[in-house]
Design a protein around this motif. Structure first.
Motif, mmCIF file in Angstrom:
data_model
loop_
_atom_site.group_PDB
_atom_site.id
_atom_site.type_symbol
_atom_site.label_atom_id
_atom_site.label_comp_id
_atom_site.label_asym_id
_atom_site.label_seq_id
_atom_site.Cartn_x
_atom_site.Cartn_y
_atom_site.Cartn_z
ATOM 1 N N PRO A 4 0.792 -1.216 0.000
ATOM 2 C CA PRO A 4 0.000 0.000 0.000
ATOM 3 C C PRO A 4 0.829 1.273 0.000
ATOM 4 N N ARG A 27 -4.452 5.563 -3.467
ATOM 5 C CA ARG A 27 -4.790 4.166 -3.732
ATOM 6 C C ARG A 27 -5.919 4.127 -4.740
ATOM 7 N N SER A 29 -8.976 2.049 -6.670
ATOM 8 C CA SER A 29 -9.931 0.988 -6.360
ATOM 9 C C SER A 29 -10.925 0.842 -7.505
ATOM 10 N N ALA A 257 -7.583 -13.641 -0.729
ATOM 11 C CA ALA A 257 -8.152 -12.288 -0.751
ATOM 12 C C ALA A 257 -8.111 -11.661 0.645
ATOM 13 N N MET A 258 -8.480 -12.435 1.649
ATOM 14 C CA MET A 258 -8.445 -11.936 3.025
ATOM 15 C C MET A 258 -6.997 -11.636 3.449
ATOM 16 N N GLU A 260 -4.448 -10.876 1.447
ATOM 17 C CA GLU A 260 -3.966 -9.679 0.743
ATOM 18 C C GLU A 260 -4.394 -8.419 1.494
ATOM 19 N N ARG A 261 -5.639 -8.409 1.963
ATOM 20 C CA ARG A 261 -6.092 -7.256 2.755
ATOM 21 C C ARG A 261 -5.303 -7.163 4.050
ATOM 22 N N GLY A 262 -4.969 -8.317 4.620
ATOM 23 C CA GLY A 262 -4.179 -8.316 5.834
ATOM 24 C C GLY A 262 -2.791 -7.732 5.624
ATOM 25 N N SER A 264 -2.046 -5.441 3.370
ATOM 26 C CA SER A 264 -2.232 -3.989 3.247
ATOM 27 C C SER A 264 -2.385 -3.349 4.618
ATOM 28 N N ARG A 265 -3.151 -3.989 5.465
ATOM 29 C CA ARG A 265 -3.350 -3.451 6.821
ATOM 30 C C ARG A 265 -2.044 -3.490 7.605
#
Length: 282
Positions: A4, A27, A29, A257-258, A260-262, A264-265
């Motif tokens: 990110p 970013r 989207s 997918a989950m 990948e978000r993790g 980024s976080r």
């Protein structure tokens, strides 16, 4: 794998009336229909825009957020805690949690350096700092009031540990998933968790590719680290993010997918001392 964190072309300045200029990471989207601005607890600004917007259009959207930012930022800046030394550094891959201690002057650090597992020495002008690794501690000696110097020492120590621990971990995962073990290097990447390069078609298949990991990946919890490694391993077969690539990744990492978000976080939540120098909030 892009993180990110922004590249220099993907930032938007927000000049405040008091003379301060804030910089927001951009970013993109596919689901975004109108721009939105947010600020993390650490003070990083993020401007989310539709994927197909050119950079100039993102900059033109900035004035619409300035009234809100002018009202909000002074309150946020006043409430934001000042950086301080971390109480500990956790390395989930190694199963280690080391307490961070300030332990004395520079002379004491030099005297005790002979028995340390690892020694980091840094200097800035007349200021000097020594970091010594013990079994369960990281001890800082010297200019411990210079937080930038302390951050540099902690980062340098972590990078050394990453160079020791990450390459064999990637190669172990590669073998487990049927990949030829790649070359692995550890870098100080400022905008990515990692990346992958693959030999050209003219090179024999005996050279499977090269994976580069950010040393900060050593701070990730094991599920996120393992997913990051699988993400880069899949690029050894497909150097894109196509549907075929995602299918390969889903085979190795069903919750991709989950995760990948993790990732980024986790980048947004990096401790202040591990932030790249040009990162928003650094």
């Amino acid at each position: 794998m892009s993180s990110p964190a922004p590249t220099p072309e993907e930032t938007v300045p927000f000049p405040l009336s008091g003379g301060e200029t804030l910089v927001a990471a951009v970013r993109r989207s596919a689901r975004c229909r109108r721009p939105r601005l947010s600020v993390s607890p650490r003070g990083a600004l993020v401007l989310v825009i539709p994927r197909d917007w050119p950079p100039a259009r993102a900059r033109r959207a900035a004035p619409f957020f300035l009234p809100w930012l002018e009202r909000m930022w002074p309150r946020f800046a006043a409430a934001r805690p000042a950086p301080s030394l971390p109480e500990q550094v956790a390395l989930p891959l190694a199963g280690r949690v080391l307490a961070v201690e300030t332990a004395g002057d520079l002379a004491a650090g030099r005297r005790q350096s002979r028995g340390a597992a690892a020694v980091v020495r840094l200097g800035a002008g007349s200021r000097r700092l020594v970091l010594l690794e013990g079994r369960e501690t990281l001890r800082l000696f010297g200019a411990v009031g210079d937080l930038a110097l302390c951050a540099g020492a902690l980062g340098r120590w972590c990078r050394g540990e990453a160079a020791r621990l990450l390459p064999p971990h990637v190669r172990e995962l590669a073998l487990a998933h049927g990949f030829l073990p790649p070359r692995v290097s550890v870098r100080d990447q400022r905008s990515r968790w990692g990346s992958c390069s693959r030999p050209s078609a003219a090179v024999t298949a005996a050279q499977p590719g090269h994976i580069h990991l950010n040393w900060r990946a050593l701070l990730l919890e094991r599920p996120l680290l393992d997913h990051l490694c699988r993400h880069e391993l899949c690029h050894l077969r497909r150097m894109d993010h196509s549907a075929a690539y995602r299918a390969e990744l889903a085979r190795l990492s069903p919750d991709w997918a989950m995760l990948e978000r993790g990732l980024s976080r986790a980048w947004r939540e990096l401790p202040w001392w591990a932030l790249p120098p040009d990162s928003p909030g650094a």
